[in-house]
Design a protein around this motif. Sequence first.
Motif, PDB file in Angstrom:
ATOM      1  N   MET A 116       0.833  -1.210   0.000  1.00  9.58           N
ATOM      2  CA  MET A 116       0.000   0.000   0.000  1.00  9.58           C
ATOM      3  C   MET A 116       0.864   1.254   0.000  1.00  9.58           C
ATOM      4  O   MET A 116       0.530   2.246  -0.645  1.00  9.58           O
ATOM      5  CB  MET A 116      -0.931  -0.020   1.217  1.00  9.58           C
ATOM      6  CG  MET A 116      -2.056  -1.030   1.099  1.00  9.58           C
ATOM      7  SD  MET A 116      -3.238  -0.954   2.468  1.00  9.58           S
ATOM      8  CE  MET A 116      -2.278  -1.691   3.788  1.00  9.58           C
ATOM      9  N   LEU A 117       1.990   1.200   0.727  1.00  5.85           N
ATOM     10  CA  LEU A 117       2.907   2.344   0.728  1.00  5.85           C
ATOM     11  C   LEU A 117       3.461   2.594  -0.673  1.00  5.85           C
ATOM     12  O   LEU A 117       3.522   3.749  -1.137  1.00  5.85           O
ATOM     13  CB  LEU A 117       4.050   2.080   1.710  1.00  5.85           C
ATOM     14  CG  LEU A 117       5.174   3.117   1.740  1.00  5.85           C
ATOM     15  CD1 LEU A 117       4.643   4.485   2.163  1.00  5.85           C
ATOM     16  CD2 LEU A 117       6.305   2.666   2.678  1.00  5.85           C
ATOM     17  N   ALA A 118       3.847   1.516  -1.345  1.00  5.35           N
ATOM     18  CA  ALA A 118       4.373   1.666  -2.712  1.00  5.35           C
ATOM     19  C   ALA A 118       3.310   2.235  -3.644  1.00  5.35           C
ATOM     20  O   ALA A 118       3.608   3.086  -4.489  1.00  5.35           O
ATOM     21  CB  ALA A 118       4.854   0.308  -3.214  1.00  5.35           C
ATOM     22  N   HIS A 119       2.066   1.770  -3.475  1.00  3.53           N
ATOM     23  CA  HIS A 119       0.991   2.290  -4.334  1.00  3.53           C
ATOM     24  C   HIS A 119       0.799   3.782  -4.126  1.00  3.53           C
ATOM     25  O   HIS A 119       0.640   4.550  -5.087  1.00  3.53           O
ATOM     26  CB  HIS A 119      -0.311   1.553  -4.031  1.00  3.53           C
ATOM     27  CG  HIS A 119      -1.481   2.078  -4.820  1.00  3.53           C
ATOM     28  ND1 HIS A 119      -2.346   3.025  -4.313  1.00  3.53           N
ATOM     29  CD2 HIS A 119      -1.898   1.806  -6.083  1.00  3.53           C
ATOM     30  CE1 HIS A 119      -3.244   3.308  -5.224  1.00  3.53           C
ATOM     31  NE2 HIS A 119      -3.003   2.581  -6.304  1.00  3.53           N
ATOM     32  N   TRP A 120       0.859   4.234  -2.865  1.00  2.00           N
ATOM     33  CA  TRP A 120       0.686   5.669  -2.622  1.00  2.00           C
ATOM     34  C   TRP A 120       1.858   6.468  -3.194  1.00  2.00           C
ATOM     35  O   TRP A 120       1.669   7.532  -3.775  1.00  2.00           O
ATOM     36  CB  TRP A 120       0.573   5.942  -1.123  1.00  2.00           C
ATOM     37  CG  TRP A 120       0.462   7.410  -0.846  1.00  2.00           C
ATOM     38  CD1 TRP A 120      -0.620   8.209  -1.065  1.00  2.00           C
ATOM     39  CD2 TRP A 120       1.493   8.270  -0.342  1.00  2.00           C
ATOM     40  NE1 TRP A 120      -0.327   9.513  -0.719  1.00  2.00           N
ATOM     41  CE2 TRP A 120       0.961   9.571  -0.274  1.00  2.00           C
ATOM     42  CE3 TRP A 120       2.802   8.043   0.060  1.00  2.00           C
ATOM     43  CZ2 TRP A 120       1.699  10.651   0.176  1.00  2.00           C
ATOM     44  CZ3 TRP A 120       3.545   9.126   0.509  1.00  2.00           C
ATOM     45  CH2 TRP A 120       2.998  10.420   0.571  1.00  2.00           C
ATOM     46  N   LEU A 121       3.069   5.947  -3.033  1.00  2.28           N
ATOM     47  CA  LEU A 121       4.234   6.666  -3.558  1.00  2.28           C
ATOM     48  C   LEU A 121       4.168   6.793  -5.079  1.00  2.28           C
ATOM     49  O   LEU A 121       4.677   7.770  -5.641  1.00  2.28           O
ATOM     50  CB  LEU A 121       5.516   5.936  -3.150  1.00  2.28           C
ATOM     51  CG  LEU A 121       5.874   6.002  -1.658  1.00  2.28           C
ATOM     52  CD1 LEU A 121       7.076   5.113  -1.356  1.00  2.28           C
ATOM     53  CD2 LEU A 121       6.169   7.437  -1.242  1.00  2.28           C
ATOM     54  N   MET A 122       3.542   5.830  -5.743  1.00  2.00           N
ATOM     55  CA  MET A 122       3.483   5.856  -7.208  1.00  2.00           C
ATOM     56  C   MET A 122       2.231   6.529  -7.750  1.00  2.00           C
ATOM     57  O   MET A 122       2.179   6.853  -8.937  1.00  2.00           O
ATOM     58  CB  MET A 122       3.574   4.429  -7.759  1.00  2.00           C
ATOM     59  CG  MET A 122       4.933   3.793  -7.572  1.00  2.00           C
ATOM     60  SD  MET A 122       5.070   2.179  -8.384  1.00  2.00           S
ATOM     61  CE  MET A 122       3.925   1.211  -7.408  1.00  2.00           C
ATOM     62  N   SER A 123       1.213   6.724  -6.915  1.00  2.00           N
ATOM     63  CA  SER A 123      -0.034   7.319  -7.422  1.00  2.00           C
ATOM     64  C   SER A 123      -0.430   8.564  -6.619  1.00  2.00           C
ATOM     65  O   SER A 123      -0.564   9.645  -7.186  1.00  2.00           O
ATOM     66  CB  SER A 123      -1.167   6.290  -7.381  1.00  2.00           C
ATOM     67  OG  SER A 123      -1.379   5.829  -6.061  1.00  2.00           O
ATOM     68  N   GLY A 124      -0.594   8.422  -5.310  1.00  2.00           N
ATOM     69  CA  GLY A 124      -1.063   9.548  -4.508  1.00  2.00           C
ATOM     70  C   GLY A 124      -0.055  10.671  -4.385  1.00  2.00           C
ATOM     71  O   GLY A 124      -0.420  11.856  -4.491  1.00  2.00           O
ATOM     72  N   LEU A 125       1.213  10.339  -4.177  1.00  2.18           N
ATOM     73  CA  LEU A 125       2.226  11.386  -3.998  1.00  2.18           C
ATOM     74  C   LEU A 125       2.431  12.231  -5.252  1.00  2.18           C
ATOM     75  O   LEU A 125       2.459  13.470  -5.160  1.00  2.18           O
ATOM     76  CB  LEU A 125       3.548  10.754  -3.544  1.00  2.18           C
ATOM     77  CG  LEU A 125       4.686  11.733  -3.269  1.00  2.18           C
ATOM     78  CD1 LEU A 125       4.293  12.730  -2.184  1.00  2.18           C
ATOM     79  CD2 LEU A 125       5.963  10.987  -2.883  1.00  2.18           C
ATOM     80  N   PRO A 126       2.549  11.624  -6.461  1.00  4.69           N
ATOM     81  CA  PRO A 126       2.710  12.468  -7.655  1.00  4.69           C
ATOM     82  C   PRO A 126       1.540  13.421  -7.879  1.00  4.69           C
ATOM     83  O   PRO A 126       1.749  14.591  -8.217  1.00  4.69           O
ATOM     84  CB  PRO A 126       2.813  11.436  -8.797  1.00  4.69           C
ATOM     85  CG  PRO A 126       3.330  10.207  -8.144  1.00  4.69           C
ATOM     86  CD  PRO A 126       2.716  10.185  -6.777  1.00  4.69           C
ATOM     87  N   LEU A 127       0.311  12.943  -7.674  1.00  7.63           N
ATOM     88  CA  LEU A 127      -0.824  13.842  -7.902  1.00  7.63           C
ATOM     89  C   LEU A 127      -0.909  14.922  -6.823  1.00  7.63           C
ATOM     90  O   LEU A 127      -1.403  16.021  -7.071  1.00  7.63           O
ATOM     91  CB  LEU A 127      -2.126  13.055  -8.046  1.00  7.63           C
ATOM     92  CG  LEU A 127      -2.700  12.311  -6.843  1.00  7.63           C
ATOM     93  CD1 LEU A 127      -3.560  13.226  -5.998  1.00  7.63           C
ATOM     94  CD2 LEU A 127      -3.515  11.126  -7.364  1.00  7.63           C
ATOM     95  N   THR A 128      -0.419  14.608  -5.630  1.00 10.59           N
ATOM     96  CA  THR A 128      -0.369  15.638  -4.585  1.00 10.59           C
ATOM     97  C   THR A 128       0.630  16.729  -4.946  1.00 10.59           C
ATOM     98  O   THR A 128       0.374  17.924  -4.734  1.00 10.59           O
ATOM     99  CB  THR A 128       0.025  14.998  -3.239  1.00 10.59           C
ATOM    100  OG1 THR A 128      -0.948  14.014  -2.883  1.00 10.59           O
ATOM    101  CG2 THR A 128       0.101  16.043  -2.139  1.00 10.59           C
ATOM    102  N   LEU A 129       1.769  16.323  -5.491  1.00  9.70           N
ATOM    103  CA  LEU A 129       2.808  17.291  -5.839  1.00  9.70           C
ATOM    104  C   LEU A 129       2.397  18.166  -7.024  1.00  9.70           C
ATOM    105  O   LEU A 129       2.831  19.326  -7.119  1.00  9.70           O
ATOM    106  CB  LEU A 129       4.116  16.552  -6.159  1.00  9.70           C
ATOM    107  CG  LEU A 129       4.734  15.781  -4.988  1.00  9.70           C
ATOM    108  CD1 LEU A 129       5.989  15.049  -5.425  1.00  9.70           C
ATOM    109  CD2 LEU A 129       5.038  16.709  -3.826  1.00  9.70           C
ATOM    110  N   ILE A 130       1.567  17.626  -7.913  1.00  6.65           N
ATOM    111  CA  ILE A 130       1.171  18.398  -9.091  1.00  6.65           C
ATOM    112  C   ILE A 130      -0.095  19.232  -8.831  1.00  6.65           C
ATOM    113  O   ILE A 130      -0.454  20.105  -9.631  1.00  6.65           O
ATOM    114  CB  ILE A 130       0.934  17.458 -10.296  1.00  6.65           C
ATOM    115  CG1 ILE A 130       1.109  18.233 -11.601  1.00  6.65           C
ATOM    116  CG2 ILE A 130      -0.430  16.805 -10.255  1.00  6.65           C
ATOM    117  CD1 ILE A 130       1.095  17.361 -12.820  1.00  6.65           C
TER     118      ILE A 130
END
Length: 239
Positions: A116-130
């Motif tokens: 789940m951590l890997a999924h967030w780093l690859m999906s949630g974090l990029p969209l948060t940064l953009i």
Amino acid sequence: MNVAVAQASIEPLVVVAPERAVWLAAGRDLRLGLRSRAELVQALMFLIIVVSLFPLAVGPESALLKRIASGVVWVAALLSVLLTLPRIFAADYADGTLEQLVMSPYPLPLIAAGKMLAHWLMSGLPLTLIAPLLGLQFGLEANELMVLVASLMLGTPILSMIGAIGAALTLGVRGGSILMALLVLPLYVPVLIFGSGAVEQSMMSIDYSANLSLLGAGLLIGALVIPFAVASALRISLD
């Protein structure tokens, strides 16, 4: 990935402390995810396109754009995360790696937490940064953009964790993606309300800390409880 490769990817889990299974599982999924960057880019492009279409649809009225900004960005982020959820377990389920992970001596909840951590780093974090760049299209000010980022930073991990339950329960089910969406979307509603509500309250100069606190509490509770729920769901799907 064949069985030999899958076994090789699991071997490090056997020689380290159980708690390191989180980081090893996350690292493995990140390496596999980076090999298929197209899927990551697709989800990000989906978010950008959906958010960018709204100013074209509703017109240039700045007051209206600003009023709908938080809801548009949050709904687009939610759908973008939803698109990536099957990636959490589907590939490992298809090649048999998931069965080996379940039978490994390491706690399945910790492995699930790493995935789940890997999924967030690859999906949630990029969209948060953009998100700040997307918010500029709607005329959000600096402090409002900061609240938007804070709400996404707290809320998107919850989306990944809740989604992991649905992804685990629908493994191997025909039409699983639709069923998964039906399962998780109602559970996403509180996150959507608190996340977009924080931004709206900041625009009205109202104290928004309660919404962010609720998201933070949800994140903490989810981190403690949901890995066990996902592990149980995986065992049910594999039985």
